[in-house]
Design an enzyme around this catalytic site. Structure first.
Site, mmCIF file in Angstrom:
data_model
loop_
_atom_site.group_PDB
_atom_site.id
_atom_site.type_symbol
_atom_site.label_atom_id
_atom_site.label_comp_id
_atom_site.label_asym_id
_atom_site.label_seq_id
_atom_site.Cartn_x
_atom_site.Cartn_y
_atom_site.Cartn_z
ATOM 1 N N ASP A 93 90.025 -40.183 13.258
ATOM 2 C CA ASP A 93 90.304 -38.696 13.115
ATOM 3 C C ASP A 93 90.981 -38.338 12.018
ATOM 4 O OD1 ASP A 93 90.503 -36.163 14.046
ATOM 5 O OD2 ASP A 93 92.018 -36.473 15.390
ATOM 6 N N ASN B 50 89.452 -36.456 9.137
ATOM 7 C CA ASN B 50 88.462 -36.456 7.817
ATOM 8 C C ASN B 50 88.693 -34.945 7.435
ATOM 9 O OD1 ASN B 50 87.326 -38.927 8.513
ATOM 10 N ND2 ASN B 50 85.411 -38.147 9.117
ATOM 11 N N GLY B 51 88.584 -33.921 8.386
ATOM 12 C CA GLY B 51 88.651 -32.631 8.028
ATOM 13 C C GLY B 51 90.053 -32.396 7.401
ATOM 14 N N TRP C 105 92.073 -34.388 5.970
ATOM 15 C CA TRP C 105 92.128 -35.116 4.430
ATOM 16 C C TRP C 105 91.483 -34.196 3.619
ATOM 17 C CZ3 TRP C 105 88.542 -36.690 0.758
ATOM 18 C CH2 TRP C 105 89.163 -37.491 -0.170
ATOM 19 N N ARG D 23 84.775 -29.989 4.217
ATOM 20 C CA ARG D 23 84.804 -31.060 5.193
ATOM 21 C C ARG D 23 84.008 -32.163 5.054
ATOM 22 N NH1 ARG D 23 87.549 -29.774 9.870
ATOM 23 N NH2 ARG D 23 86.267 -30.969 10.884
ATOM 24 N N SER E 263 80.102 -36.241 22.236
ATOM 25 C CA SER E 263 79.079 -35.625 22.806
ATOM 26 C C SER E 263 79.725 -33.921 22.853
ATOM 27 C CB SER E 263 78.630 -35.706 24.391
ATOM 28 O OG SER E 263 80.040 -36.111 24.850
ATOM 29 N N GLU E 264 80.802 -33.868 22.667
ATOM 30 C CA GLU E 264 81.755 -32.411 22.277
ATOM 31 C C GLU E 264 81.292 -31.879 20.735
ATOM 32 O OE1 GLU E 264 83.225 -34.906 24.121
ATOM 33 O OE2 GLU E 264 82.587 -33.966 25.844
ATOM 34 N N ASN E 265 81.003 -32.518 19.927
ATOM 35 C CA ASN E 265 80.966 -32.477 18.498
ATOM 36 C C ASN E 265 79.779 -31.595 17.997
ATOM 37 O OD1 ASN E 265 82.279 -35.591 17.182
ATOM 38 N ND2 ASN E 265 83.468 -33.649 17.448
ATOM 39 N N TRP E 266 78.692 -31.376 19.106
ATOM 40 C CA TRP E 266 77.783 -30.550 18.852
ATOM 41 C C TRP E 266 78.146 -29.218 18.759
ATOM 42 C CZ3 TRP E 266 73.391 -32.806 17.524
ATOM 43 C CH2 TRP E 266 73.019 -34.100 18.121
ATOM 44 N N ARG F 2 80.446 -27.903 16.918
ATOM 45 C CA ARG F 2 81.042 -27.667 15.614
ATOM 46 C C ARG F 2 80.062 -26.727 14.755
ATOM 47 N NH1 ARG F 2 84.814 -32.378 13.147
ATOM 48 N NH2 ARG F 2 85.913 -32.745 14.762
HETATM 49 C C1 FPP Z 1 87.113 -36.629 13.194
HETATM 50 O O1 FPP Z 1 87.316 -36.080 11.943
HETATM 51 C C2 FPP Z 1 85.640 -37.123 12.565
HETATM 52 C C3 FPP Z 1 84.670 -36.965 13.113
HETATM 53 C C4 FPP Z 1 84.214 -35.887 14.252
HETATM 54 C C5 FPP Z 1 83.486 -37.652 12.456
HETATM 55 C C6 FPP Z 1 83.774 -39.188 12.142
HETATM 56 C C7 FPP Z 1 82.718 -39.462 11.308
HETATM 57 C C8 FPP Z 1 82.981 -40.284 10.336
HETATM 58 C C9 FPP Z 1 84.200 -41.131 10.097
HETATM 59 C C10 FPP Z 1 82.243 -40.907 9.157
HETATM 60 C C11 FPP Z 1 81.271 -41.899 9.686
HETATM 61 C C12 FPP Z 1 80.386 -41.571 10.525
HETATM 62 C C13 FPP Z 1 79.035 -41.700 10.459
HETATM 63 C C14 FPP Z 1 78.263 -40.416 10.575
HETATM 64 C C15 FPP Z 1 78.197 -42.960 10.184
HETATM 65 P P1 FPP Z 1 87.600 -34.436 11.946
HETATM 66 O O2 FPP Z 1 86.461 -33.808 11.234
HETATM 67 O O3 FPP Z 1 87.909 -33.810 13.562
HETATM 68 O O4 FPP Z 1 88.966 -34.209 11.200
HETATM 69 P P2 FPP Z 1 90.165 -33.210 11.461
HETATM 70 O O5 FPP Z 1 90.987 -33.555 12.900
HETATM 71 O O6 FPP Z 1 91.208 -33.384 10.403
HETATM 72 O O7 FPP Z 1 89.560 -31.890 11.568
#
Ligand code: FPP
Length: 263
Positions: A44, A46-47, A49, A57, A90-93, A95
């Site tokens: 968790d 990435n966004g 960061w 994102r 399954s909930e990430n759809w 987004r």
């Molecule tokens: C959560 O961070 C991350 C994800 C929903 C995707 C995870 C994907 C990767 C780490 C890339 C590797 C995966 C693949 C496709 C090979 P967030 O986006 O919810 O971060 P935030 O909470 O800061 O918004």
């Protein structure tokens, strides 16, 4: 109860150490014992960061792939046998469509990039989750990467995609019933996509399981790191393994009982 993990002695070469590493572990050789057999990671942050750097994102997710490559290597080197990572729930759809499309493309391109290096490293890749929602093209890439790396015996990397813990429990239960077997914890466990988790790591500082490995984390030790996933490195991972090695896993028993039986 299944066999507990063995002891591993890890000797690092200087190339394997980032300068950050020395802050935590000034020694070249260290022993982490016991090591978790199965580590699961909720990647968790990435966004956040990306946002902190005024980047889209997508840039965070791309850096997330690099972090995953680094931690896969670290885990294999340390002697972890199973690593399961939450790539897409399954909930990430739910987004924004553009982000979902981007993640699916990144998933496919990452699998293509990883097939050869994973094969060479002896790591078997499996994708776990409800794959029926993916395009034929993505399913072909998944099948090809799984086939290419199937011989790997050093470590299994499970990439959870369109995965949900509730879904896993339901599919396992259906499989038990379809075989005409009695519903027991052991029978369900045998049909779940991945085995019981020893260490669950969540980056990004949130304290939740987010419908990840619900059944399998029943007795997992849970390590929450404030580090955002794109910055999570080998030093952070070894810190989690070291923390785990110091936990007393009681599985419902008392400390005194563990002392008496010696485990
Ligand atoms: C959560 O961070 C991350 C994800 C929903 C995707 C995870 C994907 C990767 C780490 C890339 C590797 C995966 C693949 C496709 C090979 P967030 O986006 O919810 O971060 P935030 O909470 O800061 O918004």
């Amino acid at each position: 109860m299944r066999e507990l993990p063995l002891t591993y002695k890890i000797t690092f070469t200087s190339e394997a150490l980032s300068s950050h590493f020395f802050l935590f572990f000034p020694l070249r050789t260290m022993t982490i014992s016991p090591l978790p057999h199965h580590v699961a990671i909720i990647m968790d942050g990435n966004g956040r960061w990306a946002k902190a750097r005024l980047l889209p994102r997508a840039a965070g997710h791309r850096r997330g792939v690099s972090a995953l490559e680094c931690i896969t290597e670290s885990a294999a080197r340390a002697g972890v046998k199973v690593l399961t990572v939450f790539a897409f729930s399954s909930e990430n759809w739910a987004r924004p469509k553009a982000e979902v499309t981007m993640l699916m493309k990144l998933f496919a391109s990452s699998l293509k990039d990883w097939a050869q290096p994973l094969k060479e490293a002896g790591v078997a890749l499996r994708v776990v989750g409800d794959k029926t929602a993916f395009s034929d093209e993505l399913n072909e890439v998944i099948a090809e990467t799984e086939r290419e790396t199937a011989g790997g015996t050093r470590m299994t990397l499970n990439v959870a995609a369109n995965y949900g813990g509730r879904w896993d429990m339901i599919q396992a239960t259906k499989a038990v019933l379809a075989k005409g077997k009695e519903l027991t914890p052991e029978a369900i466990e045998a049909e779940l996509t991945v085995p019981a988790v020893d260490l669950m790591v969540r980056t990004g500082g949130e304290y939740r399981i987010s419908n990840f490995l619900l059944w399998q984390s029943a007795y997992a030790e849970i390590f929450i790191s404030d580090v955002l996933w794109p910055e999570f490195n080998e030093a952070n991972f070894l810190q989690a393994l070291t923390w785990y090695s110091q936990r007393e896993r009681r599985f419902g028993r008392t400390s005194e009982q563990l002392e008496q039986t010696g485990n």
